[in-house]
Design an enzyme around this catalytic site. Sequence first.
Site, PDB file in Angstrom:
ATOM      1  N   GLU A 213       2.406   0.101 -17.368  1.00  0.00           N
ATOM      2  CA  GLU A 213       2.683  -0.054 -15.940  1.00  0.00           C
ATOM      3  C   GLU A 213       3.609   1.024 -15.377  1.00  0.00           C
ATOM      4  O   GLU A 213       4.245   0.812 -14.340  1.00  0.00           O
ATOM      5  CB  GLU A 213       3.257  -1.449 -15.655  1.00  0.00           C
TER       6      GLU A 213
ATOM      7  N   GLU B 172      -4.501  -6.585 -17.203  1.00  0.00           N
ATOM      8  CA  GLU B 172      -3.739  -7.784 -17.539  1.00  0.00           C
ATOM      9  C   GLU B 172      -4.087  -8.891 -16.562  1.00  0.00           C
ATOM     10  O   GLU B 172      -3.776  -8.797 -15.369  1.00  0.00           O
ATOM     11  CB  GLU B 172      -2.222  -7.525 -17.464  1.00  0.00           C
TER      12      GLU B 172
END
Length: 880
Positions: free
Chosen positions: A486, A552
């Site tokens: 991320e 995710e």
Amino acid sequence: MGKNFVGGLLVFLIHISCLAQDGPDNRYELNSGWKCYKASELSVTPEQLSQSSYPVNAWMPATVPGTVLTTLLENKKVPDPFYGMNNNKIPDIYQVGKAYYTYWFCKDFNETLPAGDGQVWLNFRGVNYSCDIYLNGKKVNKKLFKGMFLRQRYNITTYLNKSGKNRLAVIVYPPDAVGNPNGGQGGDGTIAKNVAHQYVAGWDWIQPVRDRNTGIWDKVTIEKTRAVIITDPFVKTIVPGMRKPAGPQAPAFIHTRATLENAGAASVSGILKYEINHQTVQLPVTLKPFEKKEVQLPVVAIKDPKLWWPNTYGPQNRYPSAFSFIKNNHALSDWRDIEVGIREVKNQWNDRTRSMELRVNGQPVFIRGGNWIVSDEMLRFSNERYDAEVRFHRDMGLNLIRVWGGALTERPEFYKACDEYGLLVMQDFWGSGDCNGRWMDPKKLDDQWTRRSYPDDHPLFIESAADMIKMIRNHPSLAVWCGGNEIVLAPDLFHALKDSLMPLLDGTRWFIDYSNSDSMSYNALGNNGDGPYGIQPLPYFWNYRTWPFNSEIGSVGMGDITSLRRFIPGENLVIPAEKTRTEAVSDSVWTYHKYIGYGKSIDAYGTPKSLEDFANKAQLVNYDQYRTLMEGFIGHQWDWYSGVIIWKTQNPWTALRGQMYDYYLDPNACLYGLHTGNQPVHGMFSFGDSAVYIANNTWDKKDNLMLVVKTFDMEGKEHLVTQVFCEAIPQNAKRIMSVKEVLKKMGAAEGLFLTIQLLDVHKTLIDENTYWLADQNGNYTGLNKMPAARVNIQGKKIADGRMDVLLENPEGAPLAFFNRLSVIDTQTGKRLLPSFYSDNYITVLPGARKEIQITYPKGASNIAISVAGWNLKEQQVTIR
């Protein structure tokens, strides 16, 4: 096993010549007989304690590979941190200081001085975080070694004692920054100042690891060679064109290179060989004293190759192969075995989905993946555990595992299991948006600008990344490199990875800058992301369009009562009360173990009478959540999506969220919901538009499929909705018909069961999928009115560790709904773990039978099969 052992004779002959030269122990592991002692309590010098004459009998037995905390646990110096609130009873390194977990590790071993130009090497595959190494009173490393993800190799030939009795002593220091475990993601974030894993300071799914995994955490080995050693061999496989698993194959091509190092003071001439599939390529090489050079060998063409394919698409063929360096006097100096899976991985942008798609051997692969942390938070790894966990992912019908960036570069044994079971791997490097400064965070010590430059030692990061690339790049399962979780790493680190290390050391795989990058996918709004996390209404997975390659997305995942009792004390075995949809605060243990809530989904089955009832109903929700999640993505494959990766499929400790099986390798219904939803040719129900779909997750068109759609009421009365021939397009999902009005009419009062079956032209059932649907008020309480099931259960042992179980439901009986099978030790009454089931949480229709194949630990005796379901009281059948 899917292996192709063509050419194995050549590799065998290499080993025979090696054994004749050096005996059977050319490579061995130092994995027992270690001792340790807290460094602050010793006054002796390193030179003294690394002599065999210094007594260490009174020292504590040490676990190597392992961590300080592992050793303390094995010696009962600390309680099991996985049970209850025990982790709070263990001193945290942030409070007690690094000296508390700084230890000396000693190992006595026998190794004689080699004759001639023989060399002896000491290898460490992982030390966290820094260390000094002594052997027989002499320091081996010139300066303090540092780096969790950096292998060490030392030539110890001149350090060995003539007597053959040797003492190795290693002092291991904790990470430079241990981090404040203040409840933030990665604590206060400073754990990321090291080139190491970040989760050890705590996360939203784990409590802090008290010693931050200080120790000799990976293998220590001794190698014996002649003067020339082979290091970092690389095998690159090229598979031109678009292939399919069946039929003859056009040639594939093997490119190889290896680094040769002359450890001697004299020049050495010889031949570098590579052998595979009865074919040999070789080059003459001369090495000056102490010279190190990389040698590229001629290309090998493999005719009609047996290719390696991802799970559900084809077999995982592998070829044994070997590099060897043979001196001009015909003496074998060194060799390296490599198991080769011939495949080629590419990626290309999909304009329709607006995301990247992955291709294997030219074919598009719709990614169905799971996020992986580590096998064990304390790094207690084993081949058996890796095999079991990866096998579970295979059984879920997944084809990719993403190794999350706050953890580590996974070990070769993990990759070997992925090679075996056909799981592609997306390997992150070591960074996260949480610790490395993507967001503002009041729990972090440093500001975003400072955190953005973590870790402190950039050259160490680059050196470690290069070494880890070399360690795992030969595995066919490795498909994707990812810069971090991320967040894009600091610019110099990112460019070192992307522009230097990848082209130089690999160049065969997709490199993503970070896990939810716009280069991976972006949605109609022109941005990318991940999530959501937590339980969702079932129509959500069909109706709401998330990111086109979602790295995710996750939901709930607690186990049943048997699982809960393994780590929750009796007084805490209570039904959790929820503060919010994703948070439980009613009990300290449930909160401590990161319980994520089920909202009102369990109450829809009726108010739970006990924790056991709560946990059983949670399994119904688990199954529905993950079956529907995957079917919703598959239903929109290559239209909305090119891939999805579940957050997450496993836990490295006893957490109460995001897991398809518990830490003790006991599966829950999440696993089998995925197993059902991921069937290669599959009939499924859309909760979005109440329609029946057919999914074809193969590369071949499926003609003349008979689709059968039925409903059943709570008594077991059957109603045929439709029976129709149809076809299934490769790698696609097709809407067949709406059943909205049928369901509305028949299931309003009590709900109903909907069964979708697919039969082939031989009338063989190839897929069956049964849904339980709510009544007009959204409740499932009609299930409570089901009559008791009358199932006949038979079990037969067919080999050591293998049995077949048959479940038969008579005509005219109700459905035998949601039956859990467990292999039981009849003497202890406990489940045998790990056990693997061809299916579980099974519904058997009236007049039907289900055959289940089970694998359980070999050598087990006194076993029974337990079957318990929604409307079936537990029955145990002894297996003889």
